[in-house]
Design an enzyme around this catalytic site. Structure first.
Site, PDB file in Angstrom:
ATOM      1  N   SER A 260       0.830  -1.199   0.000  1.00 24.82           N
ATOM      2  CA  SER A 260       0.000   0.000   0.000  1.00 24.82           C
ATOM      3  C   SER A 260       0.866   1.251   0.000  1.00 24.82           C
ATOM      4  CB  SER A 260      -0.887   0.008   1.241  1.00 24.82           C
ATOM      5  OG  SER A 260      -0.100   0.328   2.375  1.00 24.82           O
ATOM      6  N   LYS A 261       0.209   2.347  -0.256  1.00 27.38           N
ATOM      7  CA  LYS A 261       0.889   3.636  -0.270  1.00 27.38           C
ATOM      8  C   LYS A 261       1.552   3.887   1.085  1.00 27.38           C
ATOM      9  CE  LYS A 261      -0.895   8.395  -0.316  1.00 27.38           C
ATOM     10  NZ  LYS A 261      -0.100   8.739   0.801  1.00 27.38           N
TER      11      LYS A 261
END
Ligand code: GLU
Length: 507
Positions: A260-261
């Site tokens: 994920s970011k």
């Protein structure tokens, strides 16, 4: 038949590197099989539309060197390639499904759906709009035909839902995962079309893949749950379905879940190809380009996250990847992202580039520091230090002293190397270096070594003290090559200054 594949991002923000990898695999597959790759923008969900995201996607692929043959910004025979511009096309298809008994109009209000959900929750169940519940809802299956007509004519909000046949096994043949079977009773009657005139992703995606003559749908595993619906939609329309290949997820470095970011921010690597500033929050996320990665290193690294050439090659250029690519070698298991590996690839690609090729990157860094310098000098510096670089941005750290004299001297290096009397010897050595006109590296080195030996000095101490004077710390490439490049005039100034500063303050 030559394959036609597509990359179909939704412009909802910056493109995740998982998406870049999907596009890359489509590209490699198309090139390998003399096919066509198209770029389609899936912007039917206007609530998730983000300003600038489409331009970002286009720019990212330009940077990476992944070229599309057809699509947004390029054109082609199957356009328009932006779904919002195809809006009018989808309605007749939704109507066709209703007519043929594959779909129905549903008028349930958000409130009544919510109430159904809550009711199910209170019984520890989840509500699903499906064969077991649809006859208890407000739709064209339960209302009289005239009532449906009346509601449609009066502009009442509605959705068109897909009507799964009850209790049938749906088979998805996936080129990566093999045969996936799911029973229709587990699936929700998905919304295909809304009264605002917009199709949902599912309908638009199928209509477009069909009308754009897509032969292979290669996309992320997160779309696998949608594949049974898509297979059924092809059946409902009486169209031949494309082949499917769902790519394994890109996982966090520890393998626990999707990358994920936030992982990127937490662990110090970008998850987006280019830096992105969110137009609403103003929050900036780092990009591979701005973090000093070379585009071909990123492409190479991504290609091997979930695929391998069947041998132990790792460094592969884009044409080599094309040559070796096949869908059969895509792995089923998720691929763990590794920062060390990313760094390693980038380091290797920097080594593969000539000083000439690297020059423009470093010229920019110098320009930012308002240093204008002879290009040949910079290229010589690049040759000398590039094996120390993992990222383009390491350049100043590793080579700044070739352009600016040190203003400080590393105290640890000083403590270890610079002893009483060192300054005096350095001044003698400086004289010796300048005695060779023009400078002769070998002769200068011989003379300095001889001096060190004759005076019974410690070689490491003296030579590292020269480094301290030139670099600011006991580091840098081969000393006499460095002296030759910096030039004896500048070396003289640096030694004199170091002796003055260090002898006064530290000894
Ligand atoms: N628009 C979808 C996405 O954003 C495309 C999924 C697909 O390739 O079918 O990923």
């Amino acid at each position: 038949m030559n394959p036609r594949v597509r990359f179909a991002p939704s412009p909802t923000g910056p493109l995740h590197i998982g998406g870049v990898r999907t596009a890359l695999y489509n590209y490699l597959f198309a090139k390998k099989n003399h096919g066509t790759l198209l770029l389609r923008i899936e912007d039917t969900d206007q609530t998730r539309f983000v300003e600038g995201a489409e331009a970002y996607i286009v720019e990212a692929f330009e940077w990476l060197g992944i070229k599309f043959d057809e699509g947004v910004g390029i054109g082609g025979d199957y356009g328009p390639y932006r779904q919002s511009e195809r809006k009018a096309m989808y309605k007749p298809y939704a109507e066709q499904l209703v007519r043929d008994g594959w779909a129905y109009y549903a008028f349930d209000t958000p409130e009544s759906l919510d109430a159904k959900r809550k009711e199910a929750e209170s019984q520890k169940k989840t509500f699903q709009y499906d064969a077991s519940t649809r006859m208890g809802m407000v739709n064209s299956l339960t209302l009289p035909a005239e009532e449906v007509e009346r509601r449609l004519a009066s502009g009442e909000p509605f959705v068109v839902r897909f009507k799964y046949p009850d209790n049938v096994d749906i088979h998805v043949h996936d080129l990566v995962r093999g045969e996936v079977v799911i029973n229709s009773s587990l699936l929700d009657d998905k919304v295909l079309y809304k009264s605002d005139g917009m199709p949902t992703y599912h309908l638009a995606n199928i209509v477009d893949d069909h009308t754009m003559k897509i032969t292979h749908v290669i996309r992320g595993e997160e779309w696998l749950p949608s594949a049974p619906l898509h297979v059924m939609l092809y059946k409902a329309f009486g169209w031949e379905a494309p082949q499917f290949a769902h790519l394994p997820l890109l996982l966090k470095p520890d393998g626990n879940g999707k990358l994920s970011k936030r992982d990127g921010d937490r662990l110090g690597f970008p998850v987006f190809p280019l830096q992105w500033t969110d137009p609403k929050s103003g929050e900036t996320s780092s990009g591979y380009r701005e973090s000093g990665y070379l585009p071909d290193a990123v492409v190479n690294m991504l290609a091997l996250l979930g695929w391998n050439p069947g041998d132990d090659r790792e460094i592969m250029t884009l044409p080599e990847l094309v040559e070796a690519f096949s869908l059969e070698k895509i792995s089923k298991a998720g691929a763990k992202f590794s920062l060390d590996k990313a760094k390693w690839f980038n380091h290797e690609y920097i080594q593969m580039k000539s000083a000439e090729e690297l020059y423009p990157y470093f010229e920019k860094i110098l320009e930012k520091r308002q240093i204008s310098c002879n290009a040949d000098y910079v290229k010589n510096v690049i040759d000398l230090i590039k094996d120390r670089l993992n990222f383009i941005g390491d350049f100043w750290d590793q080579a700044g002293y070739f352009f600016e004299a040190p203003t400080e001297y590393d105290s640890q290096s000083l403590k270890k190397r610079w002893k009483e009397g060192t300054g005096k010897h350095l001044l003698v050595i400086d004289d010796m270096l300048r005695a060779f006109q023009p400078f002769d590296k070998q002769k200068a080195q011989d003379a300095v070594m001889q001096y060190i030996q004759m005076h019974g000095l410690n070689m490491g101490q003296i030579l590292n003290s020269v480094r301290i004077a030139l670099v600011g710390a006991a580091r840098g490439p081969e000393l006499f090559t460095m002296i030759e490049l910096i030039g004896t005039g500048e070396v003289h100034r640096r030694i004199e200054r170091a002796v003055e500063v260090v002898d006064d303050n530290h000894v």
